[in-house]
Scaffold this active site. Structure first.
Site, PDB file in Angstrom:
ATOM      1  N   GLU A 179     -16.066   6.586   5.942  1.00 46.77           N
ATOM      2  CA  GLU A 179     -15.234   5.953   6.972  1.00 46.77           C
ATOM      3  C   GLU A 179     -15.056   6.947   8.105  1.00 46.77           C
ATOM      4  OE1 GLU A 179     -11.161   5.354   5.644  1.00 46.77           O
ATOM      5  OE2 GLU A 179     -11.303   7.100   4.339  1.00 46.77           O
ATOM      6  N   ARG A 232       0.833  -1.207   0.000  1.00 45.38           N
ATOM      7  CA  ARG A 232       0.000   0.000   0.000  1.00 45.38           C
ATOM      8  C   ARG A 232       0.871   1.261   0.000  1.00 45.38           C
ATOM      9  NH1 ARG A 232      -4.508   0.723   4.612  1.00 45.38           N
ATOM     10  NH2 ARG A 232      -2.683   1.180   5.868  1.00 45.38           N
ATOM     11  N   LYS A 242      -2.647   6.848   0.975  1.00 51.05           N
ATOM     12  CA  LYS A 242      -2.398   7.209   2.376  1.00 51.05           C
ATOM     13  C   LYS A 242      -1.312   8.284   2.381  1.00 51.05           C
ATOM     14  CE  LYS A 242      -1.981   4.912   6.877  1.00 51.05           C
ATOM     15  NZ  LYS A 242      -3.073   5.583   7.566  1.00 51.05           N
TER      16      LYS A 242
HETATM   17  N1  PMP Z   1      -9.183   5.012   7.263  1.00 54.04           N
HETATM   18  C1  PMP Z   1      -8.291   5.981   7.514  1.00 54.04           C
HETATM   19  C2  PMP Z   1      -8.605   7.367   7.079  1.00 54.04           C
HETATM   20  C3  PMP Z   1      -7.079   5.683   8.154  1.00 54.04           C
HETATM   21  O1  PMP Z   1      -6.185   6.647   8.393  1.00 54.04           O
HETATM   22  C4  PMP Z   1      -6.820   4.360   8.559  1.00 54.04           C
HETATM   23  C5  PMP Z   1      -5.519   3.996   9.218  1.00 54.04           C
HETATM   24  N2  PMP Z   1      -5.279   4.703  10.383  1.00 54.04           N
HETATM   25  C6  PMP Z   1      -7.802   3.389   8.317  1.00 54.04           C
HETATM   26  C7  PMP Z   1      -8.957   3.746   7.652  1.00 54.04           C
HETATM   27  C8  PMP Z   1      -7.582   1.962   8.723  1.00 54.04           C
HETATM   28  O2  PMP Z   1      -6.603   1.374   7.900  1.00 54.04           O
HETATM   29  P1  PMP Z   1      -5.698   0.170   8.415  1.00 54.04           P
HETATM   30  O3  PMP Z   1      -6.628  -0.899   8.837  1.00 54.04           O
HETATM   31  O4  PMP Z   1      -4.882  -0.204   7.235  1.00 54.04           O
HETATM   32  O5  PMP Z   1      -4.883   0.690   9.537  1.00 54.04           O
END
Ligand code: PMP
Length: 289
Positions: free
Chosen positions: A184, A52, A151
Site C-alpha cells: 500500500e 476498526r 492502526k
Molecule cells: N493505509 C494506510 C497506511 C493508512 O494510514 C490509511 C489511512 N490514512 C489507509 C491505508 C486508508 O485507510 P482509510 O480508507 O480507512 O482511510
C-alpha cells in the site's frame, strides 16, 4: 469561534488542549487512532471506523474505557461544539500517563482525544492530473512484527517511506512488503485497472484494511466491475491501464506516474473517474449517522 478539542470527557480551546509528557503515546507511540470524515453533518462509515479503532485497541491490549456508543456520542458532541458540518475527525487513544519504562500496565488510564478539523491532502489539480509516485525502499512492516491492520500511533514505518518520497519530489510512496509484493502507500491503499478489471493487494499482503478501499470495492462490484484482491509486483503497476489510491482524506486520487513511468491510458482513466463520481455521490447523499 476558537476550535475546541475533546480530551477525556472535556472540551478545551485548541491552545489549551495538551497531554502529559509522560503519556506513553508520546514516549513510545503506544496507542491507536482513526481518521474519519463528516460530510453534510453526518459521519461517514462511522461504525466501520469505530469498529476498526476498537479492533486496533484490542490488538494492542488497550482498554478504551467507553462503550462504542459513548465514543460515538463524544464525537458527535465535539462536532456540535465546533459547529462543523464538513470535517476531518482525528480520534486518538493513547496508553495514558505512566512511568519512564515500557510497561504499559503502569499507565493510569487510556486517554481519549478527539480533534475535529479540516483536511485537504491534495489540490484539485492533482485530482485532475494524477499524482507522481515512487516505489520506496522502506518495506511495509512485517505483519508478524507490527501488523499493518492495526492502526497504531507507531507510524514510523510510513514516515520513513514518506521521507523517501518527499525527498524524491513525489506525492506518495508505494510500499512493497517483505516478499517484494505491492502492499500500500504511506497513507492510502492502492488499486490498478487492467483490461477493465480492478485489482488491489489482498489483506495478506500486509495492509491497513482501508474503509475507503472497502467502499470502492463495493461500488465497483455494484457497477459490474470484476474486483480481484491479488498479489501484485511492481511490473503489474507499470503495466496498468489505470492506477489510483484510496483513503479517508484523499478519497480516490488518480496516479499519473510511478517511478517516472506514465500509466497507460491517460489520467485519470475512465474507471477511476466513474468510481470517483460514485464515491462523491455516496458522500454527498450521505445524511444519517
Ligand atoms: N493505509 C494506510 C497506511 C493508512 O494510514 C490509511 C489511512 N490514512 C489507509 C491505508 C486508508 O485507510 P482509510 O480508507 O480507512 O482511510
Amino acid at each position: 469561534m476558537e476550535p475546541k478539542v475533546y480530551i477525556n470527557g472535556k472540551l478545551y480551546p485548541k491552545e489549551e488542549a495538551k497531554v502529559s509528557v509522560f503519556d506513553h503515546g508520546l514516549l513510545y507511540g503506544d496507542g491507536v487512532f482513526e481518521g474519519i470524515r463528516c460530510y453534510n453533518g453526518a459521519v461517514f462509515k462511522f461504525s466501520e471506523h469505530i469498529d476498526r479503532l476498537y479492533d486496533s485497541a484490542e490488538a494492542i491490549d488497550l482498554e478504551i474505557g467507553l462503550t462504542k456508543d459513548e465514543l460515538k456520542d463524544a464525537v458527535l458532541d465535539t462536532l456540535k461544539a465546533n459547529n462543523l458540518n464538513e470535517s476531518y475527525i482525528r480520534l486518538v487513544v493513547t496508553r495514558g500517563v505512566g512511568k519512564l519504562g515500557l510497561d504499559p500496565f503502569n499507565c493510569d488510564a487510556s486517554q481519549l482525544i478527539i480533534i475535529t478539523d479540516t483536511i485537504q491532502l491534495y489540490s484539485k489539480e492533482l485530482y485532475e492530473k494524477g499524482l507522481d509516485t515512487i516505489i520506496v525502499h522502506t518495506i511495509r512492516n512485517h505483519p508478524e512484527a507490527l501488523n499493518p491492520t492495526v492502526k497504531s500511533m507507531n507510524y514510523l514505518n510510513n514516515i520513513m517511506a514518506k521521507i523517501e518520497c518527499i525527498k524524491a519530489g513525489a506525492a506518495e510512496g508505494i510500499m512493497l512488503n517483505k516478499d517484494g509484493y505491492v502492499a500500500e502507500c504511506t497513507g492510502d491503499n492502492i488499486f490498478i485497472v487492467k483490461d477493465n478489471e480492478l485489482f488491489t493487494p489482498p489483506v495478506s499482503a500486509g495492509i491497513l484494511i482501508g474503509i475507503t478501499r472497502n467502499v470502492v470495492i463495493e461500488l465497483a462490484k455494484e457497477a459490474g466491475i470484476t474486483v480481484k484482491e491479488e498479489q501484485m509486483i511492481p511490473d503489474d503497476l507499470f503495466n496498468a491501464d489505470e492506477c489510483f489510491l484510496t483513503g479517508t482524506a484523499a478519497e480516490i486520487i488518480p496516479v499519473a506516474r510511478i517511478d517516472g513511468r506514465k500509466i497507460a491510458t491517460g489520467n485519470p482513466g475512465e474507471i477511476t473517474l466513474s468510481l470517483l463520481k460514485k464515491y462523491q455521490e455516496l458522500t454527498s447523499a450521505h445524511s444519517s449517522v
